[in-house]
Write a protein that holds these residues in place. Structure first.
Motif, short mmCIF file in Angstrom:
data_model
loop_
_atom_site.label_atom_id
_atom_site.label_comp_id
_atom_site.label_asym_id
_atom_site.label_seq_id
_atom_site.Cartn_x
_atom_site.Cartn_y
_atom_site.Cartn_z
N ARG A 84 24.19 -52.40 61.03
CA ARG A 84 25.77 -53.13 61.19
C ARG A 84 25.89 -54.01 62.07
O ARG A 84 27.22 -54.29 62.04
CB ARG A 84 26.23 -51.16 60.98
N GLN A 98 23.40 -47.63 51.68
CA GLN A 98 24.42 -46.67 53.02
C GLN A 98 24.94 -48.07 53.21
O GLN A 98 26.62 -47.80 52.98
CB GLN A 98 23.91 -46.45 53.74
N GLU A 143 29.17 -48.54 51.07
CA GLU A 143 30.28 -48.56 52.59
C GLU A 143 30.87 -50.33 52.01
O GLU A 143 32.07 -50.86 51.97
CB GLU A 143 29.86 -48.55 53.67
N ARG A 188 36.62 -48.11 67.64
CA ARG A 188 36.20 -47.47 66.43
C ARG A 188 36.08 -45.87 66.92
O ARG A 188 36.52 -44.74 67.16
CB ARG A 188 35.03 -47.84 65.53
N ALA A 215 36.81 -38.72 60.04
CA ALA A 215 36.14 -39.69 58.97
C ALA A 215 36.91 -40.26 57.83
O ALA A 215 35.69 -41.34 57.90
CB ALA A 215 34.81 -38.14 58.06
N ILE A 216 37.34 -39.91 57.37
CA ILE A 216 38.19 -40.64 56.20
C ILE A 216 38.43 -42.72 57.26
O ILE A 216 38.47 -43.19 56.39
CB ILE A 216 39.16 -40.43 55.73
N ASP A 252 37.72 -43.22 59.77
CA ASP A 252 36.60 -44.00 60.41
C ASP A 252 35.99 -44.89 59.38
O ASP A 252 35.70 -46.18 59.36
CB ASP A 252 35.51 -43.31 60.89
N GLU A 253 35.56 -44.28 58.31
CA GLU A 253 35.31 -45.29 56.84
C GLU A 253 36.13 -46.71 56.44
O GLU A 253 35.92 -47.92 56.82
CB GLU A 253 35.27 -44.54 56.05
N ARG A 256 35.78 -49.35 59.68
CA ARG A 256 34.51 -49.97 59.60
C ARG A 256 34.34 -50.80 58.52
O ARG A 256 34.10 -52.18 58.62
CB ARG A 256 33.28 -48.79 58.95
N ARG A 257 35.04 -50.61 57.94
CA ARG A 257 35.26 -51.45 56.33
C ARG A 257 35.60 -52.67 57.06
O ARG A 257 35.65 -53.72 56.17
CB ARG A 257 35.93 -51.13 55.34
#
Length: 257
Positions: free
Chosen positions: A66, A102, A106, A181, A198-199, A201-202, A205-206
């Motif tokens: 990452r 993983q 993502e 983040r 959580a949503i 953060d995803e 990250r994307r």
């Protein structure tokens, strides 16, 4: 993410921090063997300073990959093989392949059968769509929190904002991405909705993966984004709702925050 979460630069596992995948100056002119990639050669090799520790290997490799994505060391459109990357981390191909799977979930890489993983390309339209969705999720929550959270709780987030400024000042894209983040996650966590955190953060990250034709983010852009964090905190601590609202909306018109 929790309010007390520390940023990536303070992690006690240096072997998989962004620094561990940064290319030393003396090796920047070296060429990566063709077997590292399924299609192309690479002028900026991934060169960890130390082997990845054996415990929690998959998680450490995932964080290292990452960081390499955020730094632009994994280039959009290029294909990388798990065995070659594993050799560079001092591990077998298995944890690398698991970590890459993983990243495929993502949306950061695509599986190329019998060859490896291609780093996904992020075009302007996809980034704009991600920014719009993030704004729909985060802005209403931030504005609600601005009206209800007392100044003392905003003050507790100051170290996270300062850590982001420090990473930006160094031009540390991977470190800044994690601090960015962490700050957003800490803000949203004040609302108590773990699913929303959580949503968000995803989505965040994307939006941080490299862009096609322009993988690097300038230090000036990082500093400007970090300055918005500190300005927003100042307004929230002062309970200046008009300024806070303006800053929140402005923050989501860019592509890096």
């Amino acid at each position: 993410m929790e309010q007390g979460r520390t940023c990536g630069r303070a992690r006690p596992v240096p072997a998989t921090s962004s620094a561990s995948v940064r290319v030393p100056e003396q090796t920047r002119g070296e060429q990566v063997p063709e077997h590292v990639r399924g299609e192309h050669t690479h002028s900026e090799p991934l060169a960890p300073r130390a082997p990845v520790r054996r415990h929690s290997v998959r998680g450490q490799v995932l964080e290292a990959l990452r960081a390499a994505l955020a730094d632009g060391h994994l280039v959009p459109g290029e294909v990388y093989s798990a065995p070659a990357l594993g050799a560079r981390f001092g591990v077998s191909a298995t944890p690398v392949r698991e970590a890459m799977q993983q990243l495929a979930v993502e949306g950061a890489v695509e599986v190329v059968p019998n060859r490896g993983f291609r780093v996904s390309r992020r075009g302007p339209r996809e980034l704009a769509e991600l920014a719009e969705v993030r704004a729909l999720v985060e802005v209403p929550v931030m504005l609600r929190l601005a009206r209800t959270v007392p100044p003392a709780r905003w003050c507790a987030l100051r170290p996270l904002a300062e850590a982001a400024v420090a990473a930006a000042a160094l031009g540390d894209r991977a470190g800044y991405a994690e601090c960015d983040r962490a700050f957003h996650g800490a803000v949203l966590s004040l609302g108590g909705n773990e699913q929303l955190v959580a949503i968000a953060d995803e989505l965040h990250r994307r939006s941080q993966w490299p862009r096609a034709n322009n993988p690097a983010t300038r230090r000036a852009d990082l500093l400007a984004d970090a300055a918005e964090h500190t300005a927003l905190l100042d307004a929230l601590i002062a309970q200046d709702l008009a300024v806070a609202q303006s800053l929140v909306h402005e923050h989501f018109t860019g592509t890096d925050g």
